[in-house]
Design a protein around this motif. Structure first.
Motif, PDB file in Angstrom:
ATOM      1  N   GLU A  87       0.827  -1.284   0.231  1.00 23.72           N
ATOM      2  CA  GLU A  87      -0.027  -0.060  -0.077  1.00 23.72           C
ATOM      3  C   GLU A  87       0.937   1.221   0.027  1.00 23.72           C
ATOM      4  O   GLU A  87       0.339   2.502  -0.467  1.00 23.72           O
ATOM      5  N   CYS A  88       2.123   1.270   0.422  1.00 27.32           N
ATOM      6  CA  CYS A  88       2.814   2.447   0.433  1.00 27.32           C
ATOM      7  C   CYS A  88       3.885   2.474  -0.722  1.00 27.32           C
ATOM      8  O   CYS A  88       4.584   3.570  -0.767  1.00 27.32           O
ATOM      9  N   CYS A  89       3.862   1.559  -1.622  1.00 25.84           N
ATOM     10  CA  CYS A  89       4.684   1.428  -2.775  1.00 25.84           C
ATOM     11  C   CYS A  89       3.884   2.043  -3.973  1.00 25.84           C
ATOM     12  O   CYS A  89       2.852   1.676  -4.374  1.00 25.84           O
ATOM     13  N   ALA A  90       4.704   2.864  -4.708  1.00 24.39           N
ATOM     14  CA  ALA A  90       4.360   3.318  -5.974  1.00 24.39           C
ATOM     15  C   ALA A  90       3.794   2.087  -6.945  1.00 24.39           C
ATOM     16  O   ALA A  90       2.884   2.237  -7.647  1.00 24.39           O
ATOM     17  N   MET A  91       4.937   1.352  -7.157  1.00 28.93           N
ATOM     18  CA  MET A  91       4.664   0.163  -8.190  1.00 28.93           C
ATOM     19  C   MET A  91       4.414  -1.230  -7.554  1.00 28.93           C
ATOM     20  O   MET A  91       5.056  -1.434  -6.440  1.00 28.93           O
ATOM     21  N   LYS A  92       3.170  -1.520  -7.650  1.00 29.44           N
ATOM     22  CA  LYS A  92       2.702  -2.769  -6.932  1.00 29.44           C
ATOM     23  C   LYS A  92       3.107  -4.159  -7.645  1.00 29.44           C
ATOM     24  O   LYS A  92       3.978  -4.201  -8.583  1.00 29.44           O
ATOM     25  N   VAL A  93       2.834  -5.019  -6.929  1.00 27.11           N
ATOM     26  CA  VAL A  93       3.196  -6.491  -7.668  1.00 27.11           C
ATOM     27  C   VAL A  93       2.682  -6.752  -8.899  1.00 27.11           C
ATOM     28  O   VAL A  93       1.630  -6.546  -9.131  1.00 27.11           O
ATOM     29  N   GLY A  94       3.758  -7.122  -9.861  1.00 25.31           N
ATOM     30  CA  GLY A  94       3.192  -7.190 -11.321  1.00 25.31           C
ATOM     31  C   GLY A  94       3.839  -8.531 -11.850  1.00 25.31           C
ATOM     32  O   GLY A  94       4.907  -9.242 -11.255  1.00 25.31           O
ATOM     33  N   THR A  95       3.373  -8.697 -13.227  1.00 27.30           N
ATOM     34  CA  THR A  95       4.016  -9.785 -13.961  1.00 27.30           C
ATOM     35  C   THR A  95       5.630  -9.922 -13.922  1.00 27.30           C
ATOM     36  O   THR A  95       6.448 -10.597 -13.911  1.00 27.30           O
ATOM     37  N   ASP A  96       5.793  -8.563 -14.609  1.00 22.31           N
ATOM     38  CA  ASP A  96       7.476  -8.411 -14.624  1.00 22.31           C
ATOM     39  C   ASP A  96       8.410  -8.907 -13.604  1.00 22.31           C
ATOM     40  O   ASP A  96       9.254  -9.447 -13.579  1.00 22.31           O
ATOM     41  N   GLY A  97       7.968  -8.184 -12.415  1.00 20.73           N
ATOM     42  CA  GLY A  97       8.780  -8.569 -11.234  1.00 20.73           C
ATOM     43  C   GLY A  97       8.623  -9.974 -10.742  1.00 20.73           C
ATOM     44  O   GLY A  97       9.871 -10.777 -10.444  1.00 20.73           O
ATOM     45  N   THR A  98       7.641 -10.583 -11.033  1.00 21.21           N
ATOM     46  CA  THR A  98       7.589 -12.031 -10.634  1.00 21.21           C
ATOM     47  C   THR A  98       8.321 -12.919 -11.765  1.00 21.21           C
ATOM     48  O   THR A  98       8.889 -13.925 -11.545  1.00 21.21           O
ATOM     49  N   LEU A  99       8.189 -12.532 -12.933  1.00 13.97           N
ATOM     50  CA  LEU A  99       9.235 -13.203 -13.890  1.00 13.97           C
ATOM     51  C   LEU A  99      10.610 -13.112 -13.809  1.00 13.97           C
ATOM     52  O   LEU A  99      11.258 -14.182 -13.774  1.00 13.97           O
ATOM     53  N   LEU A 100      11.001 -11.867 -13.337  1.00 12.24           N
ATOM     54  CA  LEU A 100      12.369 -11.822 -13.005  1.00 12.24           C
ATOM     55  C   LEU A 100      12.686 -12.482 -11.849  1.00 12.24           C
ATOM     56  O   LEU A 100      13.830 -13.184 -11.956  1.00 12.24           O
ATOM     57  N   GLY A 101      12.111 -12.397 -10.838  1.00 13.19           N
ATOM     58  CA  GLY A 101      12.417 -13.072  -9.629  1.00 13.19           C
ATOM     59  C   GLY A 101      12.499 -14.509  -9.996  1.00 13.19           C
ATOM     60  O   GLY A 101      13.381 -15.562  -9.176  1.00 13.19           O
TER      61      GLY A 101
END
Length: 234
Positions: free
Chosen positions: A16-30
């Protein structure tokens, strides 16, 4: 994904305090990025919610993971997410600018960098910091990676296809070599929209390339996407 938290199998990301939320890009990279097995040190540049840092900590149980971000609220949120995770003893979150960050080199570095290059700057300063390349130019990113990566280390990144040439140019100028690349399509009939890329300092005999799809024509998760994320998604 717009809610205040996102649950994975082994940890929860409050956002809730972050500008960018969980998304496909981050999940894919991780899920895709590589690091040495055994004891190693991993750096997540622009950690945001701490998602990628925690994914790497889950995948590499002997790794010490450091996440850095310039945004104070994101750092606070990532710290809380890390402390609440099973990996709290191995994940450190720090507020820092990568250009000024100076520590011992890392075995692996990951980054889901800002990607809006020519679009209008958002009036919300936090979202601008998280989304626009002006806050982390590719030149700064690649030069920082070269400085902070061990000679045999790996750097993994996800970017829009439209930014590929620019990133490759800055990588070459920094002395980094492309070693692996995966083009990502949302569906089989569409052209790739994202690139997962891995760089090294040392020359490689060939570049391992592939193209993968996120969803089938019927809107189901593809076999590849299911396999790469199965240890994370509920």
């Amino acid at each position: 994904m717009a809610k205040g938290y996102f649950e994975f199998k082994q940890f929860t990301i409050h956002q809730e305090c972050c500008a960018m939320k969980v998304g496909t890009d981050g999940t894919l990279l991780g899920a895709w990025a590589s690091a040495p097995t055994g004891i190693c040190r991993i750096l997540d540049i622009g950690t945001g919610t701490g998602l990628i840092a925690l994914m790497m900590a889950q995948r590499y149980p002997e790794a010490e993971v450091t996440g850095i971000d310039m945004d104070r609220e994101a750092v606070s949120q990532a710290m809380a997410n890390a402390v609440a995770s099973p990996f709290s003893h191995r994940v450190q979150i720090t507020q820092a600018d990568i250009a000024d960050f100076s520590v011992e080199p890392f075995d692996a570095i990951v980054c889901n960098p800002p990607y809006f290059v020519d679009s209008l700057v958002c009036p919300d300063s936090a979202r601008t910091l998280a989304r626009h390349t002006s806050s982390l130019p590719y030149k700064t990113l690649m030069q920082s990676v070269k400085r902070l990566l061990k000679d045999d280390g790996l750097f993994s990144v996800i970017i829009p296809v439209d930014c590929r040439s620019q990133l490759l140019s800055e990588a070459a100028l920094a002395g980094l070599v492309l070693s692996k690349e995966c083009a990502i399509k949302t569906t089989p009939k569409k052209t790739p929209k994202r690139c997962l890329m891995e760089f090294r300092k040392q020359p490689v005999a060939f570049v391992n390339t592939s193209t993968e799809v996120l969803e089938t024509d019927n809107g189901q998760r593809s076999v590849w996407y299911h396999h790469i994320t199965k240890d994370f998604y509920l």
